[in-house]
Design an enzyme around this catalytic site. Sequence first.
Site, PDB file in Angstrom:
ATOM      1  N   THR A 249       0.891  -1.278   0.164  1.00 22.69           N
ATOM      2  CA  THR A 249       0.012  -0.028   0.403  1.00 22.69           C
ATOM      3  C   THR A 249       0.635   1.107  -0.106  1.00 22.69           C
ATOM      4  O   THR A 249       2.057   1.656   0.660  1.00 22.69           O
ATOM      5  CB  THR A 249      -0.710  -0.125   1.277  1.00 22.69           C
ATOM      6  OG1 THR A 249       0.045   0.100   2.682  1.00 22.69           O
ATOM      7  CG2 THR A 249      -1.334  -1.537   1.351  1.00 22.69           C
TER       8      THR A 249
ATOM      9  N   ASN B  95       4.269  -0.239   8.737  1.00 17.10           N
ATOM     10  CA  ASN B  95       5.944   0.553   9.069  1.00 17.10           C
ATOM     11  C   ASN B  95       5.548   2.038   8.143  1.00 17.10           C
ATOM     12  O   ASN B  95       6.671   3.054   8.303  1.00 17.10           O
ATOM     13  CB  ASN B  95       5.944  -0.242   6.942  1.00 17.10           C
ATOM     14  CG  ASN B  95       7.021   0.517   6.927  1.00 17.10           C
ATOM     15  OD1 ASN B  95       8.757   0.566   7.323  1.00 17.10           O
ATOM     16  ND2 ASN B  95       7.155   1.255   5.609  1.00 17.10           N
TER      17      ASN B  95
ATOM     18  N   SER C 196       9.127   0.608  15.349  1.00 12.86           N
ATOM     19  CA  SER C 196       9.025   1.254  15.763  1.00 12.86           C
ATOM     20  C   SER C 196      10.380   2.448  15.739  1.00 12.86           C
ATOM     21  O   SER C 196      10.954   2.210  14.733  1.00 12.86           O
ATOM     22  CB  SER C 196       9.194   0.901  17.365  1.00 12.86           C
ATOM     23  OG  SER C 196       9.329   1.894  18.813  1.00 12.86           O
TER      24      SER C 196
ATOM     25  N   TYR D  30       7.975  12.337  17.878  1.00 14.15           N
ATOM     26  CA  TYR D  30       7.873  11.316  16.915  1.00 14.15           C
ATOM     27  C   TYR D  30       8.264  10.795  18.023  1.00 14.15           C
ATOM     28  O   TYR D  30       7.907   9.112  17.927  1.00 14.15           O
ATOM     29  CB  TYR D  30       9.447  11.595  15.865  1.00 14.15           C
ATOM     30  CG  TYR D  30       9.631  10.262  15.716  1.00 14.15           C
ATOM     31  CD1 TYR D  30       9.508   9.744  14.508  1.00 14.15           C
ATOM     32  CD2 TYR D  30      11.187   9.725  16.276  1.00 14.15           C
ATOM     33  CE1 TYR D  30       9.898   8.759  13.988  1.00 14.15           C
ATOM     34  CE2 TYR D  30      11.247   8.449  15.573  1.00 14.15           C
ATOM     35  CZ  TYR D  30      11.018   7.993  14.740  1.00 14.15           C
ATOM     36  OH  TYR D  30      11.236   6.900  14.049  1.00 14.15           O
TER      37      TYR D  30
ATOM     38  N   LYS E  87       6.442   6.493  18.740  1.00 14.49           N
ATOM     39  CA  LYS E  87       7.034   5.908  18.460  1.00 14.49           C
ATOM     40  C   LYS E  87       7.133   5.929  20.271  1.00 14.49           C
ATOM     41  O   LYS E  87       6.252   3.963  19.899  1.00 14.49           O
ATOM     42  CB  LYS E  87       8.692   5.368  18.604  1.00 14.49           C
ATOM     43  CG  LYS E  87       8.776   6.128  16.857  1.00 14.49           C
ATOM     44  CD  LYS E  87       7.760   4.372  16.080  1.00 14.49           C
ATOM     45  CE  LYS E  87       8.612   5.702  14.685  1.00 14.49           C
ATOM     46  NZ  LYS E  87       7.499   4.459  13.941  1.00 14.49           N
TER      47      LYS E  87
HETATM   48  N1  LIG Z   1      15.203   5.070   9.155  1.00 14.07           N
HETATM   49  C1  LIG Z   1      15.730   4.897   9.507  1.00 14.07           C
HETATM   50  O1  LIG Z   1      16.249   6.464  10.310  1.00 14.07           O
HETATM   51  C2  LIG Z   1      14.009   5.076  11.079  1.00 14.07           C
HETATM   52  C3  LIG Z   1      14.634   4.603  11.751  1.00 14.07           C
HETATM   53  C4  LIG Z   1      14.063   4.091  12.983  1.00 14.07           C
HETATM   54  C5  LIG Z   1      12.331   4.073  12.622  1.00 14.07           C
HETATM   55  N2  LIG Z   1      12.116   3.586  11.548  1.00 14.07           N
HETATM   56  C6  LIG Z   1      10.826   4.185  11.204  1.00 14.07           C
HETATM   57  O2  LIG Z   1      10.369   3.062  10.195  1.00 14.07           O
HETATM   58  C7  LIG Z   1       9.689   3.463   9.112  1.00 14.07           C
HETATM   59  C8  LIG Z   1       9.711   3.192   7.687  1.00 14.07           C
HETATM   60  O3  LIG Z   1      10.498   4.581   7.187  1.00 14.07           O
HETATM   61  P1  LIG Z   1      12.049   4.741   6.813  1.00 14.07           P
HETATM   62  O4  LIG Z   1      13.251   4.771   7.251  1.00 14.07           O
HETATM   63  O5  LIG Z   1      11.475   3.362   5.233  1.00 14.07           O
HETATM   64  O6  LIG Z   1      11.518   6.246   5.731  1.00 14.07           O
HETATM   65  P2  LIG Z   1      11.359   6.092   3.966  1.00 14.07           P
HETATM   66  O7  LIG Z   1      11.773   5.324   3.153  1.00 14.07           O
HETATM   67  O8  LIG Z   1      10.449   7.663   4.256  1.00 14.07           O
HETATM   68  O9  LIG Z   1       9.314   5.543   4.121  1.00 14.07           O
HETATM   69  C9  LIG Z   1       8.683   5.981   4.322  1.00 14.07           C
HETATM   70  C10 LIG Z   1       7.589   5.373   4.358  1.00 14.07           C
HETATM   71  O10 LIG Z   1       5.838   5.639   4.639  1.00 14.07           O
HETATM   72  C11 LIG Z   1       5.185   6.024   3.672  1.00 14.07           C
HETATM   73  N3  LIG Z   1       3.817   7.108   4.545  1.00 14.07           N
HETATM   74  C12 LIG Z   1       4.511   8.260   5.358  1.00 14.07           C
HETATM   75  N4  LIG Z   1       3.158   8.819   5.604  1.00 14.07           N
HETATM   76  C13 LIG Z   1       1.946   7.764   4.673  1.00 14.07           C
HETATM   77  C14 LIG Z   1       0.672   7.942   4.741  1.00 14.07           C
HETATM   78  N5  LIG Z   1       0.405   8.863   5.686  1.00 14.07           N
HETATM   79  N6  LIG Z   1      -0.116   7.411   4.501  1.00 14.07           N
HETATM   80  C15 LIG Z   1       0.740   6.508   3.991  1.00 14.07           C
HETATM   81  N7  LIG Z   1       2.296   5.965   3.711  1.00 14.07           N
HETATM   82  C16 LIG Z   1       2.883   7.190   4.423  1.00 14.07           C
HETATM   83  C17 LIG Z   1       6.149   7.142   2.477  1.00 14.07           C
HETATM   84  O11 LIG Z   1       5.103   7.294   1.855  1.00 14.07           O
HETATM   85  P3  LIG Z   1       5.448   8.440   0.668  1.00 14.07           P
HETATM   86  O12 LIG Z   1       6.121   8.367  -0.447  1.00 14.07           O
HETATM   87  O13 LIG Z   1       3.892   9.028  -0.183  1.00 14.07           O
HETATM   88  O14 LIG Z   1       5.485   9.739   1.297  1.00 14.07           O
HETATM   89  C18 LIG Z   1       6.585   5.943   2.474  1.00 14.07           C
HETATM   90  O15 LIG Z   1       6.540   4.679   1.693  1.00 14.07           O
HETATM   91  C19 LIG Z   1       8.696   4.690   9.757  1.00 14.07           C
HETATM   92  O16 LIG Z   1       7.245   4.060  10.702  1.00 14.07           O
HETATM   93  C20 LIG Z   1      10.204   5.038  10.166  1.00 14.07           C
HETATM   94  O17 LIG Z   1       9.830   5.834  11.287  1.00 14.07           O
HETATM   95  C21 LIG Z   1      13.079   4.570  10.515  1.00 14.07           C
END
Ligand SMILES: NC(=O)c1ccc[n+]([C@@H]2O[C@H](COP(=O)([O-])OP(=O)(O)OC[C@H]3O[C@@H](n4cnc5c(N)ncnc54)[C@H](OP(=O)(O)O)[C@@H]3O)[C@@H](O)[C@H]2O)c1
Length: 279
Positions: A33, A84, A135, A149, A153
């Site tokens: 999705t 996610n 998380s 944030y 979490k």
């Molecule tokens: N990367 C890190 O350092 C890190 C560390 C700890 C936790 N996390 C967690 O990992 C998860 C994934 O993040 P990521 O690091 O993979 O970042 P990312 O590359 O920015 O991916 C985030 C995804 O979430 C989607 N999204 C955001 N808001 C949304 C909404 N309202 N409805 C549907 N989709 C939405 C984005 O879609 P769009 O393309 O439409 O924006 C994108 O596909 C998050 O929950 C984040 O908090 C990340």
Amino acid sequence: MTARTWFITGTTSGFGRELTEQLLARGDRVTATARNPEPLQQLQSRHRDQLRIAVLDVTDTSALRRALDAAFEHWGRVDVVVSNAGYGLFGAAEELSDADIERQLVTNLVAPIQLARAATPHFRAHGGGTFVQLSSLGGQAAYPGMSVYHASKWGVEGFFESYAAEVAGFGIQTIIVEPGMARTAFSGRSAAVAAVDPAYDGSVLRAEAVPVSAQRGDPRKVAAAIIAAADMEPSPLRLALGSDAYAMIGEALRTRLGILEAQKSLALSTDSDDFTATD
Ligand SMILES: NC(=O)c1ccc[n+]([C@@H]2O[C@H](COP(=O)([O-])OP(=O)(O)OC[C@H]3O[C@@H](n4cnc5c(N)ncnc54)[C@H](OP(=O)(O)O)[C@@H]3O)[C@@H](O)[C@H]2O)c1
């Protein structure tokens, strides 16, 4: 292992995209999705029968329910739901707007809660399933400049620890994933940054900003570790991923335990005089 079926939110980039690609490559079926599914079209043409794409903004609770119901209907069952979708909101609490705060909490906390609630009756009807919640190391530790944030979490951590115990008897496994800083769009395109208030210039808040070069996590390895954990039975309740997550969560837990122990006699002193401890 026989092919399994997954439902994943936020699959345009980062962990969600990596999960989708790795699962399709090993022959699993995925409902991926996304708010804007355009970046997924190439995958769709390569994996026509294994991949179903659904347009979903997770902040729309009724759309979220419809998308999940449709996935169970289409595949017959879904083995693993991955919550996610999420993003980081950067700035001092005082710098954030009301709208910034609401959007962060609805996306990162309310949507996962509603997704779990929507998945539960389906999982129960099928005798079990696995719910994976993203998380963060920021769900166990907290630093200046990301207060809301962290609130989202830490909220997720509390909800899913309680939820896991409620549904374990139905054969439902819960995994709370706590990655460290990884090389996704999290700190770039996806980051929401508050308008800067000069009152905080030169403060600890500005000094603590994490440089992009500090992002050590490899999203491919993080996705592979999540898949491996979801394949386990029993699966781990918590999954810290990254040397930074391991070190910083450990430090935060040790600090909190130290504070608790230092207050032991004070804590015990506030019990009612007629209370008798049984152990
Ligand atoms: N990367 C890190 O350092 C890190 C560390 C700890 C936790 N996390 C967690 O990992 C998860 C994934 O993040 P990521 O690091 O993979 O970042 P990312 O590359 O920015 O991916 C985030 C995804 O979430 C989607 N999204 C955001 N808001 C949304 C909404 N309202 N409805 C549907 N989709 C939405 C984005 O879609 P769009 O393309 O439409 O924006 C994108 O596909 C998050 O929950 C984040 O908090 C990340």
